[in-house]
Write a protein that holds these residues in place. Structure first.
Motif, PDB file in Angstrom:
ATOM      1  N   VAL A 102       0.838  -1.207   0.000  1.00 15.05           N
ATOM      2  CA  VAL A 102       0.000   0.000   0.000  1.00 15.05           C
ATOM      3  C   VAL A 102       0.868   1.250   0.000  1.00 15.05           C
ATOM      4  N   LYS A 103       1.881   1.270   0.854  1.00 10.54           N
ATOM      5  CA  LYS A 103       2.772   2.424   0.920  1.00 10.54           C
ATOM      6  C   LYS A 103       3.469   2.647  -0.414  1.00 10.54           C
ATOM      7  N   ASN A 104       3.999   1.582  -0.990  1.00  8.34           N
ATOM      8  CA  ASN A 104       4.721   1.711  -2.257  1.00  8.34           C
ATOM      9  C   ASN A 104       3.810   2.162  -3.389  1.00  8.34           C
ATOM     10  N   ASN A 105       2.591   1.628  -3.431  1.00  7.44           N
ATOM     11  CA  ASN A 105       1.642   2.036  -4.471  1.00  7.44           C
ATOM     12  C   ASN A 105       1.334   3.526  -4.386  1.00  7.44           C
ATOM     13  N   ILE A 106       1.129   4.007  -3.181  1.00  8.16           N
ATOM     14  CA  ILE A 106       0.843   5.434  -2.993  1.00  8.16           C
ATOM     15  C   ILE A 106       2.052   6.275  -3.427  1.00  8.16           C
ATOM     16  N   MET A 107       3.239   5.854  -3.035  1.00 12.28           N
ATOM     17  CA  MET A 107       4.450   6.593  -3.386  1.00 12.28           C
ATOM     18  C   MET A 107       4.647   6.642  -4.894  1.00 12.28           C
ATOM     19  N   ILE A 108       4.428   5.513  -5.555  1.00  5.06           N
ATOM     20  CA  ILE A 108       4.591   5.462  -7.013  1.00  5.06           C
ATOM     21  C   ILE A 108       3.620   6.413  -7.707  1.00  5.06           C
ATOM     22  N   LYS A 109       2.369   6.412  -7.252  1.00  6.16           N
ATOM     23  CA  LYS A 109       1.362   7.255  -7.893  1.00  6.16           C
ATOM     24  C   LYS A 109       1.570   8.743  -7.622  1.00  6.16           C
ATOM     25  N   MET A 110       2.253   9.073  -6.531  1.00 10.07           N
ATOM     26  CA  MET A 110       2.451  10.472  -6.167  1.00 10.07           C
ATOM     27  C   MET A 110       3.790  11.040  -6.619  1.00 10.07           C
ATOM     28  N   ARG A 111       4.674  10.190  -7.129  1.00 10.96           N
ATOM     29  CA  ARG A 111       6.038  10.646  -7.427  1.00 10.96           C
ATOM     30  C   ARG A 111       6.083  11.732  -8.502  1.00 10.96           C
ATOM     31  N   TYR A 112       5.111  11.776  -9.391  1.00  8.83           N
ATOM     32  CA  TYR A 112       5.109  12.801 -10.436  1.00  8.83           C
ATOM     33  C   TYR A 112       4.458  14.101  -9.981  1.00  8.83           C
ATOM     34  N   HIS A 113       3.936  14.113  -8.760  1.00  5.63           N
ATOM     35  CA  HIS A 113       3.241  15.299  -8.258  1.00  5.63           C
ATOM     36  C   HIS A 113       3.982  15.976  -7.109  1.00  5.63           C
ATOM     37  N   MET A 114       5.097  15.408  -6.691  1.00  7.40           N
ATOM     38  CA  MET A 114       5.840  15.953  -5.553  1.00  7.40           C
ATOM     39  C   MET A 114       7.331  15.967  -5.853  1.00  7.40           C
ATOM     40  N   ASP A 115       8.041  16.895  -5.206  1.00  7.84           N
ATOM     41  CA  ASP A 115       9.490  16.889  -5.330  1.00  7.84           C
ATOM     42  C   ASP A 115      10.070  15.873  -4.345  1.00  7.84           C
ATOM     43  N   ALA A 116      11.389  15.679  -4.415  1.00  8.00           N
ATOM     44  CA  ALA A 116      12.034  14.642  -3.607  1.00  8.00           C
ATOM     45  C   ALA A 116      11.850  14.873  -2.111  1.00  8.00           C
ATOM     46  N   THR A 160       9.405  16.468  -0.523  1.00 11.47           N
ATOM     47  CA  THR A 160       8.027  16.199  -0.123  1.00 11.47           C
ATOM     48  C   THR A 160       7.743  14.697  -0.130  1.00 11.47           C
ATOM     49  N   MET A 161       8.357  13.983  -1.075  1.00 11.36           N
ATOM     50  CA  MET A 161       8.177  12.536  -1.119  1.00 11.36           C
ATOM     51  C   MET A 161       8.745  11.878   0.137  1.00 11.36           C
ATOM     52  N   ALA A 167      16.847   4.419  -7.109  1.00 11.55           N
ATOM     53  CA  ALA A 167      17.460   5.248  -8.143  1.00 11.55           C
ATOM     54  C   ALA A 167      17.919   6.619  -7.659  1.00 11.55           C
ATOM     55  N   PRO A 168      17.158   7.304  -6.775  1.00  8.76           N
ATOM     56  CA  PRO A 168      17.623   8.624  -6.332  1.00  8.76           C
ATOM     57  C   PRO A 168      18.983   8.603  -5.629  1.00  8.76           C
ATOM     58  N   LYS A 169      19.410   7.434  -5.157  1.00  8.15           N
ATOM     59  CA  LYS A 169      20.692   7.320  -4.463  1.00  8.15           C
ATOM     60  C   LYS A 169      21.838   6.992  -5.420  1.00  8.15           C
ATOM     61  N   LEU A 170      21.514   6.813  -6.706  1.00  7.87           N
ATOM     62  CA  LEU A 170      22.498   6.425  -7.696  1.00  7.87           C
ATOM     63  C   LEU A 170      22.657   7.518  -8.738  1.00  7.87           C
ATOM     64  N   SER A 171      23.723   7.443  -9.503  1.00  4.34           N
ATOM     65  CA  SER A 171      23.907   8.392 -10.600  1.00  4.34           C
ATOM     66  C   SER A 171      22.959   8.028 -11.742  1.00  4.34           C
ATOM     67  N   GLU A 172      22.645   9.008 -12.579  1.00  2.00           N
ATOM     68  CA  GLU A 172      21.759   8.760 -13.718  1.00  2.00           C
ATOM     69  C   GLU A 172      22.342   7.690 -14.631  1.00  2.00           C
ATOM     70  N   ARG A 173      23.647   7.715 -14.811  1.00  2.00           N
ATOM     71  CA  ARG A 173      24.307   6.741 -15.682  1.00  2.00           C
ATOM     72  C   ARG A 173      24.153   5.334 -15.123  1.00  2.00           C
ATOM     73  N   THR A 174      24.313   5.171 -13.813  1.00  2.00           N
ATOM     74  CA  THR A 174      24.176   3.856 -13.190  1.00  2.00           C
ATOM     75  C   THR A 174      22.751   3.343 -13.313  1.00  2.00           C
ATOM     76  N   VAL A 175      21.780   4.214 -13.065  1.00  2.00           N
ATOM     77  CA  VAL A 175      20.365   3.816 -13.185  1.00  2.00           C
ATOM     78  C   VAL A 175      20.064   3.374 -14.611  1.00  2.00           C
ATOM     79  N   ARG A 176      20.581   4.108 -15.573  1.00  2.92           N
ATOM     80  CA  ARG A 176      20.342   3.749 -16.974  1.00  2.92           C
ATOM     81  C   ARG A 176      20.941   2.379 -17.299  1.00  2.92           C
ATOM     82  N   GLN A 177      22.129   2.110 -16.793  1.00  5.90           N
ATOM     83  CA  GLN A 177      22.757   0.806 -17.025  1.00  5.90           C
ATOM     84  C   GLN A 177      21.950  -0.316 -16.384  1.00  5.90           C
TER      85      GLN A 177
END
Length: 338
Positions: free
Chosen positions: A7-21, A23-24, A66-76
Motif C-alpha cells: 500500500v505504501k509503495n503504491n501510494i508513493m509510485i502514484k504520487m512521485r510525479y506530483h511531488m518533489d524529492a 516532499t516525497m 534510483a535517487p541514491k544512484l547516478s543517472e548513468r548507473t540507473v540507466r545501465q
C-alpha cells in the motif's frame, strides 16, 4: 512484501510525479507512521500479470533506489533488466539462476567477458535491492559465477608517448587539459564538474567530489600543470575565483563547459594531431599515473588512494580518513614532475 509495504509503495509510485524529492520523503515518513497502527490484509502481494509485476518492480526501484544512484548507473541497471525480461519472458520474481545463466550465455556471441560480467553485476545489484526490499527471498545471480577474464597488461603511456602527445596541442586549452589529467588522474566525469574557483592556486590542489565513491578527495596540480592551466585561464580572461567550468569549448564568446563527450573528443583530437597510432583517451591518464606511482616505488595501495578507488581495506579507509595529507604526500613523491 507485506500488504502494508505494498500500500505504501503504491501510494508513493502514484504520487512521485506530483511531488518533489523532499516532499516525497515527508510522505514516506507519514505513511510509515500511520500504517504502523493498522492491519491490512489482501489476496496478493504483487500484481498478477507478468508485465504488471515487472513494471511495478522497476517503477519501485526508480522510486526507492534510483535517487541514491547516478543517472548513468540507473540507466545501465534498467537497460540490463529490460534485456533480461525480454529474454526470460517471465516475472522477475520467478527468475532463477538457470535463467540468468542462459541469458548471459546468449550474450557470448557478440560480447566480451568483461561486458557480460558487467551485465551480471547490474542485474545482481537490482536483485540485491529486491531481496532487501522483501520482493524476493534470494538473489539468483549469487549462484552464477562471473566469467573468467584474461588478464591483460595495464594500458598506459610510456614517457616518450606522453612527450609525443604534447606535439598535438594546438591551443593553450589542449596542453592544460592533458597536464591536468596527468597530474590529478581525475575521472572524466569528475573533471566535467570542476569550476575555475575550485582550484587552490597557492597550494596546487583541488577538492573534488568522487564520481564513484560519493566522497570528497584531494587531487593535486604540480608546477607544470599549474603553469599551463594558469596560461589557459589567463587567455580566457576569467578570474581565478570565477564560477565558470575549468575547461570550456573553443567557440568564440561562449563559456559552455566541456562535457564528458567533449573532453574525450578534445583528447582524441590532440592524439590525432600528434600522429599517434595508439588509442589515447582520458582514462588512459589515470592508468598511466597509477602505473607511474608503482614504477617509482609506491605501493598498489598508494596508487589506489591517489586515484580515489572505493575499495580499500578497513585499515586503509581509516588511514585515508585521518590523514588527507597522505594523499598529497603520495603525489609529491610519485606523481609530481620535478
Amino acid at each position: 512484501m507485506t500488504e502494508k509495504e505494498k500500500v505504501k509503495n503504491n501510494i508513493m509510485i502514484k504520487m512521485r510525479y506530483h511531488m518533489d524529492a523532499g516532499t516525497m520523503d515527508i510522505l514516506a515518513a507519514v505513511l510509515t507512521q500511520e500504517l504502523s497502527a493498522v492491519e491490512i490484509t489482501g489476496n496478493t502481494t504483487l500484481p498478477a500479470t507478468r508485465d504488471d509485476t515487472n513494471s511495478y518492480i522497476l517503477e519501485l526501484f526508480r522510486l526507492q533506489k534510483a535517487p541514491k544512484l547516478s543517472e548513468r548507473t540507473v540507466r545501465q541497471y534498467m537497460d540490463a533488466m529490460r534485456r533480461l525480461i525480454d529474454t526470460v519472458q517471465k516475472p522477475l520474481t520467478d527468475v532463477t539462476s538457470m535463467d540468468i545463466d542462459r541469458y548471459l550465455a546468449g550474450l557470448r556471441s557478440c560480447n566480451q567477458e568483461v561486458s557480460i560480467n558487467n551485465q551480471r553485476r547490474h542485474i545482481s545489484a537490482v536483485y540485491t535491492w529486491m531481496r532487501r526490499s522483501h520482493i524476493v527471498q534470494e538473489n539468483p545471480c549469487e549462484s552464477v559465477d562471473p566469467y573468467k577474464v584474461p588478464l591483460k597488461p595495464i594500458d598506459h603511456m610510456e614517457p616518450e608517448e606522453t612527450e609525443q602527445l604534447k606535439a598535438g596541442c594546438r591551443h593553450k586549452r589542449d596542453r592544460a587539459l592533458i597536464e591536468v589529467l596527468r597530474s590529478t588522474a581525475m575521472r572524466v566525469g569528475e573533471l566535467e564538474n570542476v569550476k575555475v574557483r575550485d582550484v587552490d592556486w597557492r597550494q596546487g590542489q583541488l577538492l573534488i567530489y568522487g564520481e564513484k565513491t560519493r566522497a570528497y578527495r584531494p587531487v593535486c596540480l604540480d608546477s607544470v600543470a599549474l603553469k599551463y592551466l594558469g596560461e589557459y585561464i589567463t587567455e580566457r580572461g576569467v578570474s581565478p575565483s570565477s564560477p565558470e567550468p575549468l575547461f570550456t569549448t573553443l567557440k568564440s564568446g561562449q563559456h559552455e563547459g566541456l562535457t564528458r563527450a567533449g573532453i574525450r573528443a578534445a583528447v582524441k583530437g590532440i592524439k590525432q594531431r600528434a600522429n599517434m597510432d595508439r588509442r589515447v583517451y582520458p582514462h588512459l591518464f589515470r592508468k598511466t599515473t597509477a602505473t607511474n606511482i608503482v614504477k617509482r616505488g609506491g605501493s598498489v595501495h598508494d596508487a589506489g588512494e591517489y586515484l580515489g578507488h572505493k575499495d580499500r581495506s578497513t585499515a586503509g579507509q581509516y588511514y585515508a580518513y585521518v590523514s588527507q595529507g597522505h594523499t598529497v604526500d603520495i603525489f609529491n613523491r610519485y606523481v609530481a614532475t620535478v
